[in-house]
Design a protein around this motif. Structure first.
Motif, PDB file in Angstrom:
ATOM      1  N   VAL A  74       1.326  -1.306   0.186  1.00 30.41           N
ATOM      2  CA  VAL A  74      -0.133   0.214   0.095  1.00 30.41           C
ATOM      3  C   VAL A  74       0.550   1.298   0.320  1.00 30.41           C
ATOM      4  O   VAL A  74       0.374   2.104  -0.291  1.00 30.41           O
ATOM      5  CB  VAL A  74      -0.845   0.254   1.495  1.00 30.41           C
ATOM      6  N   ARG A  75       1.954   1.315   1.200  1.00 24.33           N
ATOM      7  CA  ARG A  75       2.937   2.204   0.804  1.00 24.33           C
ATOM      8  C   ARG A  75       3.358   2.836  -0.264  1.00 24.33           C
ATOM      9  O   ARG A  75       4.236   3.999  -1.053  1.00 24.33           O
ATOM     10  CB  ARG A  75       3.751   2.135   1.750  1.00 24.33           C
ATOM     11  N   LYS A  76       4.005   1.497  -1.255  1.00 19.14           N
ATOM     12  CA  LYS A  76       4.999   1.583  -2.230  1.00 19.14           C
ATOM     13  C   LYS A  76       3.552   1.949  -3.756  1.00 19.14           C
ATOM     14  O   LYS A  76       4.327   2.897  -4.138  1.00 19.14           O
ATOM     15  CB  LYS A  76       5.269   0.075  -2.766  1.00 19.14           C
ATOM     16  N   LYS A  77       2.742   1.626  -3.253  1.00 21.85           N
ATOM     17  CA  LYS A  77       1.573   2.038  -4.279  1.00 21.85           C
ATOM     18  C   LYS A  77       1.317   3.622  -4.233  1.00 21.85           C
ATOM     19  O   LYS A  77       0.998   4.750  -5.033  1.00 21.85           O
ATOM     20  CB  LYS A  77      -0.177   1.869  -4.307  1.00 21.85           C
ATOM     21  N   LYS A  78       1.020   4.004  -3.230  1.00 21.54           N
ATOM     22  CA  LYS A  78       0.661   5.552  -2.678  1.00 21.54           C
ATOM     23  C   LYS A  78       1.932   6.644  -2.470  1.00 21.54           C
ATOM     24  O   LYS A  78       1.628   7.682  -3.401  1.00 21.54           O
ATOM     25  CB  LYS A  78       1.051   5.839  -0.919  1.00 21.54           C
ATOM     26  N   ASP A  79       3.115   5.864  -3.113  1.00 21.47           N
ATOM     27  CA  ASP A  79       4.568   6.619  -3.043  1.00 21.47           C
ATOM     28  C   ASP A  79       4.412   6.977  -4.981  1.00 21.47           C
ATOM     29  O   ASP A  79       5.096   7.664  -5.075  1.00 21.47           O
ATOM     30  CB  ASP A  79       5.916   6.046  -2.482  1.00 21.47           C
ATOM     31  N   GLN A  80       4.007   5.861  -5.660  1.00 21.13           N
ATOM     32  CA  GLN A  80       4.354   5.789  -6.812  1.00 21.13           C
ATOM     33  C   GLN A  80       3.382   6.834  -7.438  1.00 21.13           C
ATOM     34  O   GLN A  80       3.142   7.670  -8.242  1.00 21.13           O
ATOM     35  CB  GLN A  80       3.567   4.227  -7.641  1.00 21.13           C
ATOM     36  N   ILE A  81       2.146   7.042  -6.810  1.00 21.83           N
ATOM     37  CA  ILE A  81       0.819   7.579  -7.061  1.00 21.83           C
ATOM     38  C   ILE A  81       1.345   9.256  -6.793  1.00 21.83           C
ATOM     39  O   ILE A  81       1.262  10.022  -7.631  1.00 21.83           O
ATOM     40  CB  ILE A  81      -0.505   7.308  -6.338  1.00 21.83           C
ATOM     41  N   LEU A  82       1.725   9.272  -5.145  1.00 21.21           N
ATOM     42  CA  LEU A  82       2.209  10.880  -5.331  1.00 21.21           C
ATOM     43  C   LEU A  82       3.846  11.263  -5.848  1.00 21.21           C
ATOM     44  O   LEU A  82       3.237  12.701  -6.306  1.00 21.21           O
ATOM     45  CB  LEU A  82       2.679  10.280  -4.138  1.00 21.21           C
ATOM     46  N   SER A  83       3.939  10.451  -6.381  1.00 22.28           N
ATOM     47  CA  SER A  83       5.499  11.016  -7.050  1.00 22.28           C
ATOM     48  C   SER A  83       5.113  10.700  -8.646  1.00 22.28           C
ATOM     49  O   SER A  83       5.476  11.925  -9.830  1.00 22.28           O
ATOM     50  CB  SER A  83       6.420   9.373  -7.543  1.00 22.28           C
TER      51      SER A  83
END
Length: 126
Positions: free
Chosen positions: A27-36
């Motif tokens: 979930v954190r990885k997906k969140k970081d990808q979306i924010l990036s």
């Protein structure tokens, strides 16, 4: 919610904890990808807006030059030197009107007519 964990062994609880940690990492990885991706998109938009601003600035400068040439043609060389001395832009007024949710609109107003008596008096006093 932890309500049905009562009968689980320590090994089962550790396995469940590892699953939760792996899911949380995903979930954190997906969140970081979306924010990036959002940051990159906003950066592209910011660069585009900056470039557009530079182009508009160039157009305004070109229009100012064209206006100065037209002013020279209309009023002659003696008035142009006066316009340069007082600043050509000082004789003109930009009006900026903006709706909070709408586009910005610029309007160039023509110079205010000069009082002929004032101009004659200034010429006579020289």
């Amino acid at each position: 919610m932890g309500e049905k964990l009562y009968g689980l062994s320590v090994k089962d609880l550790q396995r469940l904890e590892n699953q939760l940690e792996m899911s949380l990492r995903g979930v954190r990885k997906k969140k970081d990808q979306i924010l990036s991706e959002e940051i990159q998109e906003l950066s592209r938009k910011g660069n585009f807006i900056h470039q557009e601003n530079v182009e508009l600035y160039k157009k305004v400068k070109l229009v100012e030059q064209e206006n100065m040439e037209l002013y020279r043609k209309a009023y002659g060389a003696r008035d142009v030197s006066a316009a340069n001395a007082t600043g050509f832009a000082a004789n003109h007024c930009f009006t900026v009107s903006r709706d909070v949710h709408g586009p910005i609109q610029l309007q160039l107003s023509p110079p205010a007519p000069q009082n002929s008596e004032t101009a004659e008096t200034a010429t006579e006093s020289r």
